[in-house]
Design a protein around this motif. Sequence first.
Motif, PDB file in Angstrom:
ATOM      1  N   LEU A 131      16.844  28.445  14.751  1.00 17.85           N
ATOM      2  CA  LEU A 131      16.367  28.235  16.114  1.00 17.85           C
ATOM      3  C   LEU A 131      16.924  29.280  17.076  1.00 17.85           C
ATOM      4  O   LEU A 131      16.334  29.556  18.120  1.00 17.85           O
ATOM      5  CB  LEU A 131      16.737  26.829  16.581  1.00 17.85           C
ATOM      6  CG  LEU A 131      16.109  26.325  17.875  1.00 17.85           C
ATOM      7  CD1 LEU A 131      14.587  26.347  17.808  1.00 17.85           C
ATOM      8  CD2 LEU A 131      16.601  24.912  18.202  1.00 17.85           C
ATOM      9  N   VAL A 167      12.972  24.208  14.152  1.00 18.67           N
ATOM     10  CA  VAL A 167      12.115  25.056  14.983  1.00 18.67           C
ATOM     11  C   VAL A 167      10.720  24.450  15.101  1.00 18.67           C
ATOM     12  O   VAL A 167      10.111  24.448  16.175  1.00 18.67           O
ATOM     13  CB  VAL A 167      12.018  26.474  14.373  1.00 18.67           C
ATOM     14  CG1 VAL A 167      11.046  27.333  15.172  1.00 18.67           C
ATOM     15  CG2 VAL A 167      13.386  27.124  14.290  1.00 18.67           C
ATOM     16  N   ARG A 168      10.193  23.922  13.993  1.00 13.04           N
ATOM     17  CA  ARG A 168       8.789  23.495  13.921  1.00 13.04           C
ATOM     18  C   ARG A 168       8.654  22.081  13.356  1.00 13.04           C
ATOM     19  O   ARG A 168       7.808  21.811  12.510  1.00 13.04           O
ATOM     20  CB  ARG A 168       7.997  24.480  13.067  1.00 13.04           C
ATOM     21  CG  ARG A 168       7.971  25.907  13.620  1.00 13.04           C
ATOM     22  CD  ARG A 168       7.190  26.835  12.703  1.00 13.04           C
ATOM     23  NE  ARG A 168       7.174  28.205  13.181  1.00 13.04           N
ATOM     24  CZ  ARG A 168       6.270  28.721  13.998  1.00 13.04           C
ATOM     25  NH1 ARG A 168       5.308  27.948  14.462  1.00 13.04           N
ATOM     26  NH2 ARG A 168       6.321  29.983  14.360  1.00 13.04           N
ATOM     27  N   ASP A 170       7.361  19.589  14.688  1.00 12.09           N
ATOM     28  CA  ASP A 170       6.054  19.001  14.991  1.00 12.09           C
ATOM     29  C   ASP A 170       4.936  19.623  14.170  1.00 12.09           C
ATOM     30  O   ASP A 170       3.766  19.269  14.334  1.00 12.09           O
ATOM     31  CB  ASP A 170       5.747  19.117  16.479  1.00 12.09           C
ATOM     32  CG  ASP A 170       5.785  20.550  16.991  1.00 12.09           C
ATOM     33  OD1 ASP A 170       6.266  21.441  16.249  1.00 12.09           O
ATOM     34  OD2 ASP A 170       5.341  20.788  18.129  1.00 12.09           O
ATOM     35  N   GLU A 171       5.271  20.556  13.291  1.00 14.12           N
ATOM     36  CA  GLU A 171       4.320  21.120  12.328  1.00 14.12           C
ATOM     37  C   GLU A 171       4.854  20.786  10.942  1.00 14.12           C
ATOM     38  O   GLU A 171       5.516  21.603  10.308  1.00 14.12           O
ATOM     39  CB  GLU A 171       4.197  22.631  12.513  1.00 14.12           C
ATOM     40  CG  GLU A 171       3.752  23.052  13.916  1.00 14.12           C
ATOM     41  CD  GLU A 171       3.836  24.558  14.098  1.00 14.12           C
ATOM     42  OE1 GLU A 171       3.099  25.285  13.402  1.00 14.12           O
ATOM     43  OE2 GLU A 171       4.659  25.010  14.924  1.00 14.12           O
ATOM     44  N   HIS A 174       4.925  23.212   7.899  1.00 15.45           N
ATOM     45  CA  HIS A 174       5.258  24.623   8.104  1.00 15.45           C
ATOM     46  C   HIS A 174       6.441  24.990   7.205  1.00 15.45           C
ATOM     47  O   HIS A 174       7.439  24.256   7.124  1.00 15.45           O
ATOM     48  CB  HIS A 174       5.611  24.889   9.563  1.00 15.45           C
ATOM     49  CG  HIS A 174       5.597  26.339   9.910  1.00 15.45           C
ATOM     50  ND1 HIS A 174       6.595  27.209   9.524  1.00 15.45           N
ATOM     51  CD2 HIS A 174       4.695  27.087  10.601  1.00 15.45           C
ATOM     52  CE1 HIS A 174       6.320  28.426   9.962  1.00 15.45           C
ATOM     53  NE2 HIS A 174       5.158  28.380  10.616  1.00 15.45           N
ATOM     54  N   GLU A 176       8.812  26.958   7.546  1.00 13.78           N
ATOM     55  CA  GLU A 176      10.091  27.138   8.234  1.00 13.78           C
ATOM     56  C   GLU A 176      10.965  25.889   8.129  1.00 13.78           C
ATOM     57  O   GLU A 176      12.196  25.979   8.054  1.00 13.78           O
ATOM     58  CB  GLU A 176       9.851  27.473   9.710  1.00 13.78           C
ATOM     59  CG  GLU A 176      11.105  27.765  10.509  1.00 13.78           C
ATOM     60  CD  GLU A 176      11.705  29.125  10.215  1.00 13.78           C
ATOM     61  OE1 GLU A 176      12.920  29.290  10.474  1.00 13.78           O
ATOM     62  OE2 GLU A 176      10.980  30.019   9.746  1.00 13.78           O
ATOM     63  N   ASN A 177      10.342  24.710   8.098  1.00 13.61           N
ATOM     64  CA  ASN A 177      11.113  23.472   7.966  1.00 13.61           C
ATOM     65  C   ASN A 177      11.886  23.442   6.650  1.00 13.61           C
ATOM     66  O   ASN A 177      13.065  23.087   6.617  1.00 13.61           O
ATOM     67  CB  ASN A 177      10.189  22.260   8.041  1.00 13.61           C
ATOM     68  CG  ASN A 177       9.545  22.103   9.404  1.00 13.61           C
ATOM     69  OD1 ASN A 177      10.205  22.218  10.426  1.00 13.61           O
ATOM     70  ND2 ASN A 177       8.242  21.853   9.420  1.00 13.61           N
ATOM     71  N   ALA A 232       3.877  14.662  18.269  1.00 18.91           N
ATOM     72  CA  ALA A 232       2.753  15.456  17.766  1.00 18.91           C
ATOM     73  C   ALA A 232       1.465  14.762  18.188  1.00 18.91           C
ATOM     74  O   ALA A 232       0.820  14.080  17.382  1.00 18.91           O
ATOM     75  CB  ALA A 232       2.823  15.599  16.247  1.00 18.91           C
TER      76      ALA A 232
END
Length: 392
Positions: A131, A167-168, A170-171, A174, A176-177, A232
């Motif tokens: 982050l 960072v993501r 709510d996705e 993704h 990145e999680n 979300a």
Amino acid sequence: MNSPALEAHVDLSAVAHNVEILRSHTTAQVMVVVKADGYGHGAAQVARAALAAGATELGVATIDEALAVRRDGVGAPILAWMHSRGSDFAGAIDADVQIGVSSPRQLDAVVAAARVARRPAAVTVKIDTGLARNGVAPAEWDQLAAGLAKAVAEQSIVLRGAMTHLVRGDEPRHPENDLQAQRFDEAVADLIRVGARPQVQHISNSAATLMRPDLARDLVRPGIAVYGRSPAPDRGDFGLRPVMTLSAEVLSLKKIKAGQGVSYSHTWVAPRDTTVALLPAGYADGVPRLMSGRLRVQINGRGFPGVGRVCMDQMVVDVGPDGGGVAEGDRAILFGTGAGGGPTALDWAEAIGSIDYEIVSGIRGRTVRTYSAEPVGTSDTGSRSTQGIGAP
């Protein structure tokens, strides 16, 4: 009991309901985040309702916030994770507040305070896994891990936890999680290897709690979902119930002629003879000036548009040529649950290109918070209490 002229009503039964929803999505314990005075809802009141519904711990940003919750008589475990050079680490230790540590310098300050207090500090290490906000920078990780191990060995600290922020969240799918979770697990493995095993670990925010149960560790750390706002919105409301309803008394009604401008600079001019209602809510109270000409309120179950500029203290609503059945003393719902097509905090956020977190946490000024253990309109009126937004 008469309602205040401008009221933010907080339904604590909705807090309990939302905590139960969150608990149903995870096997982990729930740390409820009550920073920023409970996202504008009242930290201590929300904390007590959440704990009664099965939450086990609390999270805030600053030590001052944690100490305020303690002064309000809440004794549950509480973690504060954002600090300045002047942060009261000694006060945190004395009040049994867990201290989030994001750098070797912070750790040194906490250890020094613990030595003076002659009791160990409860510490959670905050790990920056991507982050790039607060949290231990990767370049300082080895130094901090060694410092934590030394402090644990000399019993200056108890390493209560390890945490990170997504960072993501709510996705949910993704990549990145998953990368952040991998980095976090590697960092925790480092701590274990050097002899500083954290007692609990936590990654998940509201979104991950609801949509990525595999990211849960020992705790989840929901914030906005506790207050009934979806993390979300494009994926639904998850059965959450909005907690805050903002309403204002109709102070006066005025008949105006076609062609009459309303409010500063006459940015709205009546296209016909009509009646306007005055509400005691403005940008000093948390109604964004950008909502000028974009607001709709609900009065007696009917929707009416806000007209003209939102001022510091007041706003104007067009209730139509016949007055819309509105009388002085009626209540206008500025935002709430959305029942009957009424306005919501999300409506406001979308109108000005923001998020509903900003809307609910920004209610302030002369707004008076009231509380009940049941929704407005139920028979349990005896549970209602009142507190000014600015009250300590």
